[in-house]
Motif scaffolding. Structure first.
Motif, PDB file in Angstrom:
ATOM      1  N   ARG A  37      41.546  46.107  45.846  1.00  0.00           N
ATOM      2  CA  ARG A  37      41.622  44.865  46.800  1.00  0.00           C
ATOM      3  C   ARG A  37      42.358  45.751  48.639  1.00  0.00           C
ATOM      4  O   ARG A  37      42.900  46.629  47.964  1.00  0.00           O
ATOM      5  CB  ARG A  37      43.126  44.939  46.379  1.00  0.00           C
ATOM      6  CG  ARG A  37      43.521  43.984  47.431  1.00  0.00           C
ATOM      7  CD  ARG A  37      44.910  42.620  47.017  1.00  0.00           C
ATOM      8  NE  ARG A  37      44.731  41.907  46.584  1.00  0.00           N
ATOM      9  CZ  ARG A  37      45.737  41.656  45.835  1.00  0.00           C
ATOM     10  NH1 ARG A  37      46.327  42.202  45.232  1.00  0.00           N
ATOM     11  NH2 ARG A  37      45.155  40.546  45.069  1.00  0.00           N
ATOM     12  N   GLU A  42      40.328  39.718  48.551  1.00  0.00           N
ATOM     13  CA  GLU A  42      40.320  39.375  47.139  1.00  0.00           C
ATOM     14  C   GLU A  42      40.685  40.891  46.239  1.00  0.00           C
ATOM     15  O   GLU A  42      39.099  42.144  46.840  1.00  0.00           O
ATOM     16  CB  GLU A  42      40.095  38.349  46.664  1.00  0.00           C
ATOM     17  CG  GLU A  42      39.937  37.130  47.081  1.00  0.00           C
ATOM     18  CD  GLU A  42      39.149  36.473  47.472  1.00  0.00           C
ATOM     19  OE1 GLU A  42      39.614  35.041  47.274  1.00  0.00           O
ATOM     20  OE2 GLU A  42      38.182  36.415  46.447  1.00  0.00           O
ATOM     21  N   ILE A  43      41.333  41.281  44.834  1.00  0.00           N
ATOM     22  CA  ILE A  43      40.951  42.037  44.317  1.00  0.00           C
ATOM     23  C   ILE A  43      38.959  41.772  44.338  1.00  0.00           C
ATOM     24  O   ILE A  43      38.542  40.965  43.324  1.00  0.00           O
ATOM     25  CB  ILE A  43      41.599  42.431  42.952  1.00  0.00           C
ATOM     26  CG1 ILE A  43      42.195  42.388  42.599  1.00  0.00           C
ATOM     27  CG2 ILE A  43      40.422  44.065  41.656  1.00  0.00           C
ATOM     28  CD1 ILE A  43      43.507  41.844  42.567  1.00  0.00           C
ATOM     29  N   PHE A  45      35.315  44.540  42.057  1.00  0.00           N
ATOM     30  CA  PHE A  45      35.156  45.335  40.799  1.00  0.00           C
ATOM     31  C   PHE A  45      33.873  46.190  42.164  1.00  0.00           C
ATOM     32  O   PHE A  45      33.415  46.324  42.967  1.00  0.00           O
ATOM     33  CB  PHE A  45      33.841  44.422  40.439  1.00  0.00           C
ATOM     34  CG  PHE A  45      33.421  44.567  38.942  1.00  0.00           C
ATOM     35  CD1 PHE A  45      32.140  45.134  39.580  1.00  0.00           C
ATOM     36  CD2 PHE A  45      33.641  45.512  38.449  1.00  0.00           C
ATOM     37  CE1 PHE A  45      30.589  46.015  38.459  1.00  0.00           C
ATOM     38  CE2 PHE A  45      32.711  46.008  37.109  1.00  0.00           C
ATOM     39  CZ  PHE A  45      31.295  46.632  37.733  1.00  0.00           C
TER      40      PHE A  45
END
Lengths: 114, 111
Positions: A37, A42-43, A45
């Protein structure tokens, strides 16, 4: 049972330097994931290992990032050379290699590039 | 991967039951639904996971209707320590594949 362990928990480096983050998954977990992040976002991948093989590295931002998982145990994520926009928190996660199994996250490695 | 939609924020008071609903209209047959909780400066913490109907554990309940296009996380009798961000995610095969995080729902529990 120990959880997902990440090291270092915090790191401050200068632009252009190299940083290596380490992740120790839960014992017996063949799946290992890296997420990050960055500030205000947002987090996201980054990549997914199944044992020592890279299953999916579609989220790796560029070739300054190198992830390895030699021997299928712990993993390292190297950033070289680091840029200011790499600042953020890097999460590692792991899961067993069975459908329906839970993905467990570590507490994250907080990276600040100055 | 199925996209999820959940409220940006919610407010509640101590002792109340909180229900957070998530929509995932494009969920695929093999997708599981997983909820995580995240406190500031910590990693996402698994709360509950389900495929269909109802799942309950010591922390929460997860309700999934027959069409699986939505799910509801139910937190019984919340306390101040439940103030956190809650993420609803769907993924192929549960633990098998990458998770796509949205913004989550910021739950604030007030005294």
């Amino acid at each position: 049972e120990a959880g997902v362990t990440q090291f270092p928990s915090h790191s401050v480096i200068e632009k252009g330097q190299t940083v290596t983050l380490r992740c120790d998954p839960i014992s017996g977990h063949d799946n290992l994931y890296w997420y990050r992040r960055v500030m205000g976002k947002e987090i996201k991948f980054l990549l997914h290992f199944v044992k020592e093989s890279k299953q999916d590295e579609s989220g790796m931002p560029n070739n300054r990032f190198l992830a390895e998982r030699t021997g299928g145990t712990y993993s390292t994520l190297k950033v070289q050379p680091a840029e200011l926009e790499d600042s953020g928190v890097y999460f590692c996660a792991s899961s067993r290699a069975l459908s329906g199994n839970t993905i467990y996250f570590g507490e994250g490695s907080w990276l600040t590039v100055v | 991967l199925a996209k999820t939609t959940q409220p940006i924020s919610m407010d509640s008071y101590e002792g109340q039951e909180v229900n957070i609903t998530c929509s995932h209209n494009n969920i695929a047959t093999n997708d599981y639904i997983t909820w995580y909780q995240q406190f500031p400066s910590q990693g996402p913490r698994f709360i509950i996971q389900g495929y269909k109907t109802k799942v309950t554990n010591e922390v929460a309940s997860l309700f999934i209707p027959a069409d699986r296009k939505s799910s509801t996380l139910s937190l019984p009798r919340v306390s101040l320590s439940d103030t956190a961000v809650y993420y609803c995610l769907v993924s192929l095969g549960g633990g098998y594949n990458k998770l796509i995080f949205g913004a989550g729902t910021r739950l604030a529990v007030h005294p």
